[in-house]
Design an enzyme around this catalytic site. Structure first.
Site, PDB file in Angstrom:
ATOM      1  N   VAL A  60       0.785  -1.450   0.112  1.00 56.51           N
ATOM      2  CA  VAL A  60       0.026  -0.191  -0.222  1.00 56.51           C
ATOM      3  C   VAL A  60       0.995   1.219  -0.175  1.00 56.51           C
ATOM      4  O   VAL A  60       0.212   2.875  -0.001  1.00 56.51           O
ATOM      5  CB  VAL A  60      -1.084  -0.009   0.917  1.00 56.51           C
ATOM      6  N   TYR A  61       2.238   1.494   0.260  1.00 63.50           N
ATOM      7  CA  TYR A  61       2.994   2.789   0.440  1.00 63.50           C
ATOM      8  C   TYR A  61       2.813   2.805  -1.156  1.00 63.50           C
ATOM      9  O   TYR A  61       3.434   2.244  -1.853  1.00 63.50           O
ATOM     10  CB  TYR A  61       4.182   1.989   1.198  1.00 63.50           C
ATOM     11  N   SER A  62       2.502   4.242  -0.786  1.00 59.43           N
ATOM     12  CA  SER A  62       2.016   5.236  -1.810  1.00 59.43           C
ATOM     13  C   SER A  62       1.584   4.335  -3.650  1.00 59.43           C
ATOM     14  O   SER A  62       2.203   3.863  -4.878  1.00 59.43           O
ATOM     15  CB  SER A  62       3.766   5.456  -2.917  1.00 59.43           C
TER      16      SER A  62
END
Length: 326
Positions: A60-62
């Site tokens: 989910v990071y960026s």
């Protein structure tokens, strides 16, 4: 760099893990303060040259771009066999009802998506990025066991949850002969010590590695209480974690400053040295968007606090609401 055993597994990691949430494409969502690929590369190089072999990201990071940048940087600066790459699954990766959570469908599709973005054949540590309350624990554990047996993942880990939930999942894995969690990535720092009550003793008893997130309380432990940064001004999650205990936290931050001044060291080194000395802690996950961030983290490995300094740093703490599990 002196490497440490990862819990009771055979894996060895550096006692610091570079957290890669800070690296990504801001336009793809998430945090506006993340560094793009060109700006991120020096931190991977600096970490590897210092002997750090442990890197943590998440799907989910960026919106996946952190995994992409991490994978390309490690390919450029490191030998794949010499680094330990961790990523996570659970958060929403699309608008569809099956593009979030820890169902068998979500885990099996997201592990392949993470491998594609990382550009790797396997993931060293695949972690559940919180516990999905809508999916049976048995379904989660069996799906994770299957991705290990398929050769896509070497080890599995968990993140913030209640100790009773983690204990139950360990027991279920043992009962069914499934792959066991080897690590717990939880919220632990001088401003949030609730994990000392049950989770840390459980991990020590079970031989589970502890890799705390937010070891510097999202920067609060590194600066004067009223000092603001671009990240702190837009960090809604950090506000949720710490706003309700601001008065007590202020006192702890001031004490970190006092001890740091007496030792002639940056506050970050004092706060990290406290965490590194905590029984059960294996490798805090550090964020770095400035060269000094990594310099301080590495230097903290050589800082030993006295019993009196530790007592002073802990003296202002008050119980906090349990936060960060969901």
């Amino acid at each position: 760099m002196n490497y440490v055993q990862f819990g009771k597994s055979g894996l060895k990691v550096s006692p610091l893990c570079l957290g890669c949430m800070s690296y990504g494409e801001a336009a793809r969502g998430g945090h506006g303060w993340v560094l793009d690929e060109e700006a991120s590369e020096p931190f991977f190089r600096q970490a590897i040259e210092a002997g750090i072999n442990f890197f943590d990201t998440a799907n989910v990071y960026s919106n996946g771009s952190s995994e992409e940048i991490t994978g390309r940087a490690l390919k450029k600066f490191a030998n794949r066999d010499e680094v330990v790459v961790a990523t996570k699954v659970c958060g929403p990766m699309g608008k569809g009802p099956n593009q979030t959570g820890l169902s068998r469908k979500a885990i099996l599709q997201e592990v392949d998506n993470s491998l594609r973005r990382l550009g790797m054949d396997y993931i060293d540590l695949y972690q559940i990025h919180r516990l999905d309350p809508l999916t049976p624990m048995e379904e989660i554990l069996e799906a994770l066991h299957d991705v290990v047996k398929a050769g896509k993942v070497r080890y599995i880990g968990a993140s913030s949850m209640y100790a009773w939930q983690f204990g139950k999942m360990l027991q279920l894995a043992d009962k069914h002969g499934w792959t066991r969690f080897v690590s717990m990535q939880n919220h632990l720092n001088l401003l949030y010590r609730e994990e000392e009550r049950e989770m840390l003793p459980l991990c020590i008893e079970e031989g589970v590695a502890v890799i705390p997130w937010s070891p510097l309380a999202r920067g609060r432990l590194t600066r004067l209480w009223d000092e603001k940064t671009e990240r702190s001004e837009s960090d809604q999650f950090g506000e949720m974690l710490y706003a309700r205990t601001a008065e007590a936290d202020h006192a702890v931050v001031d004490m970190v400053g006092a001890v740091a001044a007496e030792r002639g060291l940056p506050r970050a080194q004092i706060a990290l040295a406290w965490l590194l000395a905590k029984p059960g802690v294996t490798a805090p996950i550090i964020g770095a968007t400035k060269t000094a961030h990594l310099d301080d983290a590495i230097a903290a490995l050589s800082v030993t606090l006295s019993d009196d300094e530790i007592a002073r740093l802990e003296s202002g703490y008050v119980p906090h609401p349990v936060l960060g599990h969901q």
